[in-house]
Design an enzyme around this catalytic site. Structure first.
Site, PDB file in Angstrom:
ATOM      1  CD  GLN A  12       5.354   3.314   2.010  1.00  0.00           C
ATOM      2  OE1 GLN A  12       5.870   3.555   0.915  1.00  0.00           O
ATOM      3  NE2 GLN A  12       4.765   2.157   2.269  1.00  0.00           N
ATOM      4  CG  HIS A  36       5.132   1.974  -3.303  1.00  0.00           C
ATOM      5  ND1 HIS A  36       4.744   0.959  -4.153  1.00  0.00           N
ATOM      6  CD2 HIS A  36       4.875   1.524  -2.043  1.00  0.00           C
ATOM      7  CE1 HIS A  36       4.280  -0.063  -3.442  1.00  0.00           C
ATOM      8  NE2 HIS A  36       4.353   0.269  -2.141  1.00  0.00           N
ATOM      9  CE1 TYR A  82       2.418  -6.060   1.094  1.00  0.00           C
ATOM     10  CE2 TYR A  82       1.566  -4.291  -0.281  1.00  0.00           C
ATOM     11  CZ  TYR A  82       2.620  -4.917   0.350  1.00  0.00           C
ATOM     12  OH  TYR A  82       3.886  -4.400   0.232  1.00  0.00           O
TER      13      TYR A  82
END
Length: 364
Positions: free
Chosen positions: A78, A142, A256
């Protein structure tokens, strides 16, 4: 109808509760675009691409070569080049602020810096770092992050927890925090933890997970932020100085893996602030814009939020600060919405998160 400086042809019409949406493609071929900023005087846009390029897009949709002077980014997972905002005094100082993932110490963290946009808009000159998330703990996830200037000239930096959950509660670390600085990176002496032993003076609020939306409410001047929950529990907050927003002690989500969050004590935990608004099923929210322009009166007092997994633009109708209605827009396009901003012409501008991403203009 107000005149638009962009003069783009319509290419899609889609239904909505408030009228037919006109969706225009301003530009495509962008590499996972992350954020858009508007240059003054109809000069077009600055768009960050997560792999590390900052580009100028002309009003007609022409995409420039990558601007020179952009820092090297950690483009893993990310991570990469993230938010881009103009200085409140851009007309005189031409400063552009960037947030990005930066490697170091065997991991990575979010960094913020600024440089001066050259007169020919081809370079950022004299780029300097004004903030680093410490310590660096991310292995690619994150990072947050959004940048917002308030009306008093403070710079807010919304950060992620680097997927290291307990750090969001640790005041000696900058993970999972909302940070408040002056534009040069110095620390306001009225920040809530200034002078407190074992606490970072940069911190405004804490207990956040992964904040990828932030915007100043134009009617109240207060900052709103939103963050990804785990599996469930995406939330909006209106962060107040020194307050704890719960993560990972308080959450509406689970891991998750379908197992509970190990540190979680419930959805509401004493000593922490409940979310202002929460989604029990995560749309995976990114980008946020209040609508207060005259062009489309039906959108007045609405809040627009992009959805990645939800592949939609979420419209939240507000009464004061209260969310009273939700509508999901653009779902038939099957695109991940990374950023949403109100343009100076009163249209909404969206970025789609894809290797062949687009800058879209949305109106009624």
């Amino acid at each position: 109808m107000l005149g638009s400086p962009f003069g783009l042809a319509e290419d899609r019409q889609l239904p909505s509760e408030l009228g037919t949406l006109q969706v225009h493609t301003v530009a495509d071929g962008l590499a996972n675009p992350w954020a858009v900023a508007f240059l003054p005087d109809g000069q077009g846009f600055l768009v960050s691409e997560r792999p590390g390029n900052l580009r100028r897009i002309s009003p007609e949709g022409a995409i420039s070569a990558p601007l020179v002077g952009v820092p090297k980014v950690y483009a893993t997972g990310q991570g990469g080049l993230l938010d881009v905002v103009l200085s409140p005094d851009f007309a005189t100082d031409r400063l552009v602020y960037l947030s990005y993932a930066e490697a170091g110490d065997g991991a990575a963290g979010t960094t913020v810096g600024r440089g001066r946009l050259s007169a020919d808009t081809t370079a950022l000159e004299g780029f300097e770092v004004i903030f680093r998330q410490q310590p660096k703990l991310s292995n690619g996830v994150h990072f947050g992050s959004r940048l917002v200037f308030d009306r008093d000239g403070h710079l807010f930096i919304a950060l992620g927890d680097n997927n290291d959950r307990p750090t969001a509660q640790a005041l000696d670390k900058l993970q999972g925090k909302l940070v408040r600085l002056y534009p040069d990176g110095s620390i306001p002496q009225d920040n809530p933890f200034v002078g407190q032993t074992g606490a970072r003076a940069e911190i405004w609020s804490y207990g956040h997970r992964n904040q990828q939306g932030a915007a100043l409410n134009p009617w109240t001047g207060r900052l709103w932020t939103h963050e990804h929950g785990p599996r469930g529990g995406d939330e909006i907050n209106i962060p107040e100085a020194g307050k704890n927003y719960g993560w990972p002690l308080a959450t509406h989500g689970i891991n998750y893996s379908m197992l509970p969050i190990p540190e979680a004590k419930g959805e509401v935990v004493e000593g922490t602030e409940a979310p202002h608004h929460v989604w029990e099923k995560s749309p995976a929210i990114s980008g946020m814009a209040f609508y207060d322009a005259e062009r489309f009166p039906a959108w007045q007092h609405n809040l627009f939020i992009g959805a990645l997994a939800g592949q939609a633009l979420i419209r939240l109708q507000l009464q004061g600060d209260e969310v009273v209605h939700e509508e999901r827009l653009l779902q038939s396009l099957d695109v991940r919405i990374r950023d949403v901003r109100q343009g100076p012409d009163g249209y909404l501008y969206l970025l789609t998160d894809a290797p062949n991403g687009k800058l879209l203009r949305l109106g009624l």
